[in-house]
Design a protein around this motif. Structure first.
Motif, PDB file in Angstrom:
ATOM      1  N   ARG A  37     -17.749  -7.352   8.871  1.00  0.00           N
ATOM      2  CA  ARG A  37     -16.312  -7.616   8.916  1.00  0.00           C
ATOM      3  C   ARG A  37     -15.528  -6.609   8.070  1.00  0.00           C
ATOM      4  O   ARG A  37     -15.356  -6.805   6.860  1.00  0.00           O
ATOM      5  CB  ARG A  37     -16.037  -9.049   8.437  1.00  0.00           C
ATOM      6  N   PRO A  38     -15.035  -5.548   8.717  1.00  0.00           N
ATOM      7  CA  PRO A  38     -14.186  -4.613   7.972  1.00  0.00           C
ATOM      8  C   PRO A  38     -12.888  -5.289   7.566  1.00  0.00           C
ATOM      9  O   PRO A  38     -12.350  -6.119   8.294  1.00  0.00           O
ATOM     10  CB  PRO A  38     -13.929  -3.489   8.992  1.00  0.00           C
ATOM     11  N   PHE A  39     -12.403  -4.948   6.393  1.00  0.00           N
ATOM     12  CA  PHE A  39     -11.096  -5.445   5.954  1.00  0.00           C
ATOM     13  C   PHE A  39     -10.492  -4.400   5.026  1.00  0.00           C
ATOM     14  O   PHE A  39     -11.126  -3.384   4.724  1.00  0.00           O
ATOM     15  CB  PHE A  39     -11.225  -6.816   5.265  1.00  0.00           C
ATOM     16  N   LEU A  40      -9.270  -4.659   4.575  1.00  0.00           N
ATOM     17  CA  LEU A  40      -8.575  -3.707   3.701  1.00  0.00           C
ATOM     18  C   LEU A  40      -8.372  -4.310   2.316  1.00  0.00           C
ATOM     19  O   LEU A  40      -7.865  -5.430   2.182  1.00  0.00           O
ATOM     20  CB  LEU A  40      -7.214  -3.327   4.295  1.00  0.00           C
ATOM     21  N   LEU A  41      -8.764  -3.562   1.308  1.00  0.00           N
ATOM     22  CA  LEU A  41      -8.555  -4.026  -0.061  1.00  0.00           C
ATOM     23  C   LEU A  41      -7.132  -3.746  -0.548  1.00  0.00           C
ATOM     24  O   LEU A  41      -6.642  -4.439  -1.452  1.00  0.00           O
ATOM     25  CB  LEU A  41      -9.535  -3.326  -1.006  1.00  0.00           C
ATOM     26  N   GLY A  42      -6.490  -2.738   0.044  1.00  0.00           N
ATOM     27  CA  GLY A  42      -5.163  -2.338  -0.428  1.00  0.00           C
ATOM     28  C   GLY A  42      -4.202  -3.503  -0.597  1.00  0.00           C
ATOM     29  O   GLY A  42      -3.628  -3.688  -1.681  1.00  0.00           O
ATOM     30  N   LYS A  46      -2.688  -4.833  -4.067  1.00  0.00           N
ATOM     31  CA  LYS A  46      -1.221  -4.875  -4.258  1.00  0.00           C
ATOM     32  C   LYS A  46      -0.778  -6.251  -4.732  1.00  0.00           C
ATOM     33  O   LYS A  46       0.090  -6.357  -5.589  1.00  0.00           O
ATOM     34  CB  LYS A  46      -0.502  -4.539  -2.942  1.00  0.00           C
ATOM     35  N   ALA A  47      -1.413  -7.288  -4.183  1.00  0.00           N
ATOM     36  CA  ALA A  47      -1.035  -8.655  -4.560  1.00  0.00           C
ATOM     37  C   ALA A  47      -1.348  -8.919  -6.033  1.00  0.00           C
ATOM     38  O   ALA A  47      -0.764  -9.811  -6.642  1.00  0.00           O
ATOM     39  CB  ALA A  47      -1.761  -9.668  -3.672  1.00  0.00           C
ATOM     40  N   GLN A  48      -2.287  -8.154  -6.624  1.00  0.00           N
ATOM     41  CA  GLN A  48      -2.551  -8.314  -8.065  1.00  0.00           C
ATOM     42  C   GLN A  48      -1.779  -7.279  -8.878  1.00  0.00           C
ATOM     43  O   GLN A  48      -2.035  -7.108 -10.067  1.00  0.00           O
ATOM     44  CB  GLN A  48      -4.025  -8.179  -8.412  1.00  0.00           C
ATOM     45  N   GLY A  49      -0.898  -6.534  -8.223  1.00  0.00           N
ATOM     46  CA  GLY A  49      -0.077  -5.579  -8.950  1.00  0.00           C
ATOM     47  C   GLY A  49      -0.691  -4.194  -9.088  1.00  0.00           C
ATOM     48  O   GLY A  49      -0.211  -3.382  -9.869  1.00  0.00           O
ATOM     49  N   TRP A  50      -1.756  -3.935  -8.347  1.00  0.00           N
ATOM     50  CA  TRP A  50      -2.393  -2.616  -8.429  1.00  0.00           C
ATOM     51  C   TRP A  50      -1.971  -1.767  -7.237  1.00  0.00           C
ATOM     52  O   TRP A  50      -2.126  -2.176  -6.095  1.00  0.00           O
ATOM     53  CB  TRP A  50      -3.922  -2.737  -8.404  1.00  0.00           C
ATOM     54  N   GLU A  51      -1.498  -0.555  -7.529  1.00  0.00           N
ATOM     55  CA  GLU A  51      -1.076   0.344  -6.455  1.00  0.00           C
ATOM     56  C   GLU A  51      -2.210   1.270  -6.017  1.00  0.00           C
ATOM     57  O   GLU A  51      -2.082   2.003  -5.042  1.00  0.00           O
ATOM     58  CB  GLU A  51       0.149   1.152  -6.890  1.00  0.00           C
TER      59      GLU A  51
END
Lengths: 201, 201
Positions: A37-42, A46-51
């Motif tokens: 299952r590919p997914f995106l961590l971005g 972002k939801a934890q405030g990391w760009e």
């Protein structure tokens, strides 16, 4: 119903590379099946405030990771070379993977993307590179790209990423077995063992 | 000169608990010696802009950690109970450990602190609890506290924490073998193997 390991991977993730290379063999040895299952961590970062990747945000952690992944790959007898750019944008590759994982070439494609990035030092955000990987597998790129860029596949990748978030996934690779979450290439054996026991129970 | 594993542990760290319980047995089985080095993660976290544990700052990561450490302890046959308060302030315990690690009771004290925190649910910031742990080991608490509160021991703990930071340590437990850093209870075997090979080389 056989107990699966749900294998959540992100193309930009270094530790997803060894996991992708070995998960089918590890699972097969225990009679466990795997759903890739590919997914995106971005969006999750972002939801934890990391760009960007925490490995870039926290230099000590990043330095450690590059040394650790090199040692991990050596121990697994996997080639590894640190790419110039990190993290790479794996959005297109993830869409192609989603389109391909219903086909016979899907897993080979995923492994080829990791090899291109973490062995050959190529840019997986480059459509020409992805086309080349598909061609190497004997797959005609154009219809695959048409499917990968379709609204249906785009929506599926968004849904997979939201599902990952809902499952409490915060990094990659992650393995889900029923309601149990395992995080990291070094939890692969434990996840497979959990699946085997759950199935036996 | 025999190759040591430098074992950096922090009393507030959940994964340092299983590492402390098993490191001497794992190392002895490989003929490797271990130097136990308490340090504080607080100043290192602060330097990255964190005022508390990342397990509190990032709830998904925290939820995962509590489940994972319980599974890890089950697999190692170690008792574990999630404490009410996390992270606990391990400053005093670390000073007492520094004072004790030159004595015969030092390692037993370290293990007793982890047991008090992660099995018995006691507050390790409470001097009465620490006194009780010492007394259980047959150690008279008062002179130990006098030493632990001395400027010399305070300065040594600061120096150990600075040394950890200089070595690139960003979490606990960490293992240092020569110039190699290994992070996490699940890297213990690898660190010990590295020490054994370096010694043989």
């Amino acid at each position: 119903m056989p107990t699966n390991v749900e294998f959540f991977f992100e193309f930009a993730s270094t530790y997803s590379y060894p996991a992708a290379m070995r998960i089918d063999a590890v699972a097969a040895a225990s009679g466990v099946t795997v759903r890739w299952r590919p997914f995106l961590l971005g969006p999750i970062f972002k939801a934890q405030g990391w760009e960007t990747s925490p490995f870039n945000l926290y230099p000590d952690k990043g330095r450690y990771m590059w040394r650790d992944i090199a040692r991990v790959c050596t121990a697994l007898d996997l080639p590894f070379r640190r790419p110039d750019a990190f993290p790479q944008n794996g959005l297109m590759a993830a869409r192609v993977a989603l389109a391909g994982l219903g086909e016979s070439w899907g897993k080979d494609f995923v492994r080829a993307v990791y090899g291109a990035q973490f062995v050959e030092g190529r840019s997986i955000a480059d459509q020409g590179v992805i086309a080349d990987l598909l061609a190497r597998l004997g797959v005609t790129p154009e219809p695959v790209f048409a499917q990968a860029h379709s609204d249906a596949v785009k929506a599926r990748l968004r849904a997979e990423t939201e599902e990952a978030q809902r499952l409490g996934i915060f990094g990659a690779p992650s393995f889900v077995v029923g309601r149990e979450l395992f995080w990291g290439n070094d939890r692969l054996e434990q996840a497979v063992a959990w699946a085997r026991q759950s199935h036996a129970a």
